[in-house]
Design a protein around this motif. Structure first.
Motif, PDB file in Angstrom:
ATOM      1  N   PHE A 138      71.160 -38.059  15.737  1.00 26.54           N
ATOM      2  CA  PHE A 138      72.584 -37.994  16.066  1.00 26.54           C
ATOM      3  C   PHE A 138      73.135 -36.611  15.725  1.00 26.54           C
ATOM      4  CE2 PHE A 138      77.114 -38.623  15.642  1.00 26.54           C
ATOM      5  CZ  PHE A 138      77.403 -39.557  16.626  1.00 26.54           C
ATOM      6  N   GLY A 139      73.938 -36.057  16.631  1.00 22.26           N
ATOM      7  CA  GLY A 139      74.584 -34.768  16.388  1.00 22.26           C
ATOM      8  C   GLY A 139      73.726 -33.565  16.713  1.00 22.26           C
ATOM      9  N   PRO A 144      69.340 -43.337  12.064  1.00 20.05           N
ATOM     10  CA  PRO A 144      68.048 -43.076  11.426  1.00 20.05           C
ATOM     11  C   PRO A 144      67.876 -41.618  11.009  1.00 20.05           C
ATOM     12  CG  PRO A 144      67.764 -44.412  13.401  1.00 20.05           C
ATOM     13  CD  PRO A 144      69.170 -43.907  13.419  1.00 20.05           C
ATOM     14  N   SER A 145      68.469 -40.696  11.758  1.00 20.13           N
ATOM     15  CA  SER A 145      68.383 -39.280  11.391  1.00 20.13           C
ATOM     16  C   SER A 145      69.519 -38.514  12.060  1.00 20.13           C
ATOM     17  CB  SER A 145      67.032 -38.679  11.801  1.00 20.13           C
ATOM     18  OG  SER A 145      66.918 -38.613  13.210  1.00 20.13           O
ATOM     19  N   PHE A 146      69.795 -37.329  11.520  1.00 23.22           N
ATOM     20  CA  PHE A 146      70.866 -36.472  12.018  1.00 23.22           C
ATOM     21  C   PHE A 146      70.344 -35.055  12.205  1.00 23.22           C
ATOM     22  CE2 PHE A 146      72.952 -39.834   9.658  1.00 23.22           C
ATOM     23  CZ  PHE A 146      74.079 -40.136  10.413  1.00 23.22           C
ATOM     24  N   ALA A 147      70.964 -34.326  13.122  1.00 22.04           N
ATOM     25  CA  ALA A 147      70.717 -32.885  13.209  1.00 22.04           C
ATOM     26  C   ALA A 147      71.307 -32.229  11.961  1.00 22.04           C
ATOM     27  CB  ALA A 147      71.354 -32.321  14.468  1.00 22.04           C
ATOM     28  N   ASP A 148      70.609 -31.230  11.415  1.00 21.14           N
ATOM     29  CA  ASP A 148      70.975 -30.651  10.117  1.00 21.14           C
ATOM     30  C   ASP A 148      72.393 -30.087  10.079  1.00 21.14           C
ATOM     31  OD1 ASP A 148      68.569 -31.305   8.999  1.00 21.14           O
ATOM     32  OD2 ASP A 148      67.669 -29.333   9.272  1.00 21.14           O
ATOM     33  N   ILE A 149      72.763 -29.284  11.076  1.00 16.36           N
ATOM     34  CA  ILE A 149      74.077 -28.633  11.042  1.00 16.36           C
ATOM     35  C   ILE A 149      75.190 -29.661  11.153  1.00 16.36           C
ATOM     36  CG2 ILE A 149      75.611 -27.024  12.260  1.00 16.36           C
ATOM     37  CD1 ILE A 149      73.141 -25.368  12.948  1.00 16.36           C
ATOM     38  N   ASN A 181      78.089 -30.447   8.387  1.00 22.85           N
ATOM     39  CA  ASN A 181      79.491 -30.347   8.779  1.00 22.85           C
ATOM     40  C   ASN A 181      80.252 -31.633   8.496  1.00 22.85           C
ATOM     41  OD1 ASN A 181      79.511 -27.676   9.634  1.00 22.85           O
ATOM     42  ND2 ASN A 181      79.036 -28.183  11.765  1.00 22.85           N
ATOM     43  N   CYS A 182      79.579 -32.765   8.580  1.00 19.89           N
ATOM     44  CA  CYS A 182      80.240 -34.035   8.279  1.00 19.89           C
ATOM     45  C   CYS A 182      80.772 -34.040   6.855  1.00 19.89           C
ATOM     46  CB  CYS A 182      79.272 -35.204   8.480  1.00 19.89           C
ATOM     47  SG  CYS A 182      79.059 -35.709  10.193  1.00 19.89           S
ATOM     48  N   PHE A 183      79.935 -33.681   5.901  1.00 19.90           N
ATOM     49  CA  PHE A 183      80.357 -33.676   4.500  1.00 19.90           C
ATOM     50  C   PHE A 183      81.522 -32.722   4.271  1.00 19.90           C
ATOM     51  CE2 PHE A 183      76.009 -35.331   3.941  1.00 19.90           C
ATOM     52  CZ  PHE A 183      76.260 -36.397   3.081  1.00 19.90           C
TER      53      PHE A 183
END
Length: 201
Positions: free
Chosen positions: A77-78, A101-106, A110-112
């Motif tokens: 996701f993302g 299950p997983s996210f793109a790093d950037i 950015n979410c946090f």
């Protein structure tokens, strides 16, 4: 930044993999530098037809999910370009937590920084939460950041991991500026000392 402690709300199921940032907020909406007003264009090309009418089948257009605060989605996701407008749009819509299950790093980072809690879980646990979300508005999940637990509508408890520093920032509502302002007394003391020691600077 608003604190994130415990969130109880409706979870919207979006069972798609590789949801990229252009799907989240298409490029034509990136002209603004403001964090507000983007929620109406979240998933714009999936939510609206070419005439601007809502597509009834899309999950966030369904009555049960218009006020969703949690999003359950698929792997990676993302992904895509590193636009910060993507978490801005998610937050402006009202979603404070994304589970996948997983996210793109950037995107994940950015979410946090914008007060959104991204939770990565094994696929089988995401599948369980997806089924719970599909129950509609009567199925409300609770995400407890302090306890690091997700409680499903039928009482199942799923633990999750989160970096301690990021957890602290969310619990205290601290973005990068907020973290800097925590050091304001030390910064002011340093500037005062330097002004006396080197008045010519």
């Amino acid at each position: 930044m608003e604190k994130f402690t415990t969130l109880t709300g409706i979870a919207a199921p979006l069972p798609l993999i590789n949801v990229d940032t252009d799907m989240i907020i298409p490029k034509q909406f990136l002209k603004t530098i403001h964090r507000t007003g983007l929620g109406k264009n979240l998933f714009d090309e999936m939510r609206y037809d070419d005439d601007g009418n809502e597509i009834p089948d899309f999950v966030l257009n369904q009555p049960a999910y218009r006020d969703a605060e949690i999003l359950v989605s698929g792997d990676n996701f993302g992904c895509g370009s590193s636009r910060e407008h993507a978490p801005w749009a998610i937050l402006d819509f009202g979603i404070r937590c994304v589970i996948a299950p997983s996210f793109a790093d950037i995107f994940f980072n950015n979410c946090f920084k914008n007060g959104i809690l991204p939770i990565a879980l094994p696929q089988e646990q995401v599948d369980l939460l997806m089924k719970d979300a599909e129950k509609g508005a009567n199925a409300r999940m609770t995400v407890d950041l302090e306890a690091q637990e997700i409680n499903t509508s039928d009482g199942q408890v799923i633990p999750f991991e989160v970096d301690p520093f990021r957890k602290h920032c969310l619990l205290e509502g601290l973005d990068d500026i907020g973290l800097t302002m925590e050091k304001a007394p030390a910064i002011e003391a340093f500037e005062s000392r330097v002004a006396q020691e080197r008045p010519w600077v």
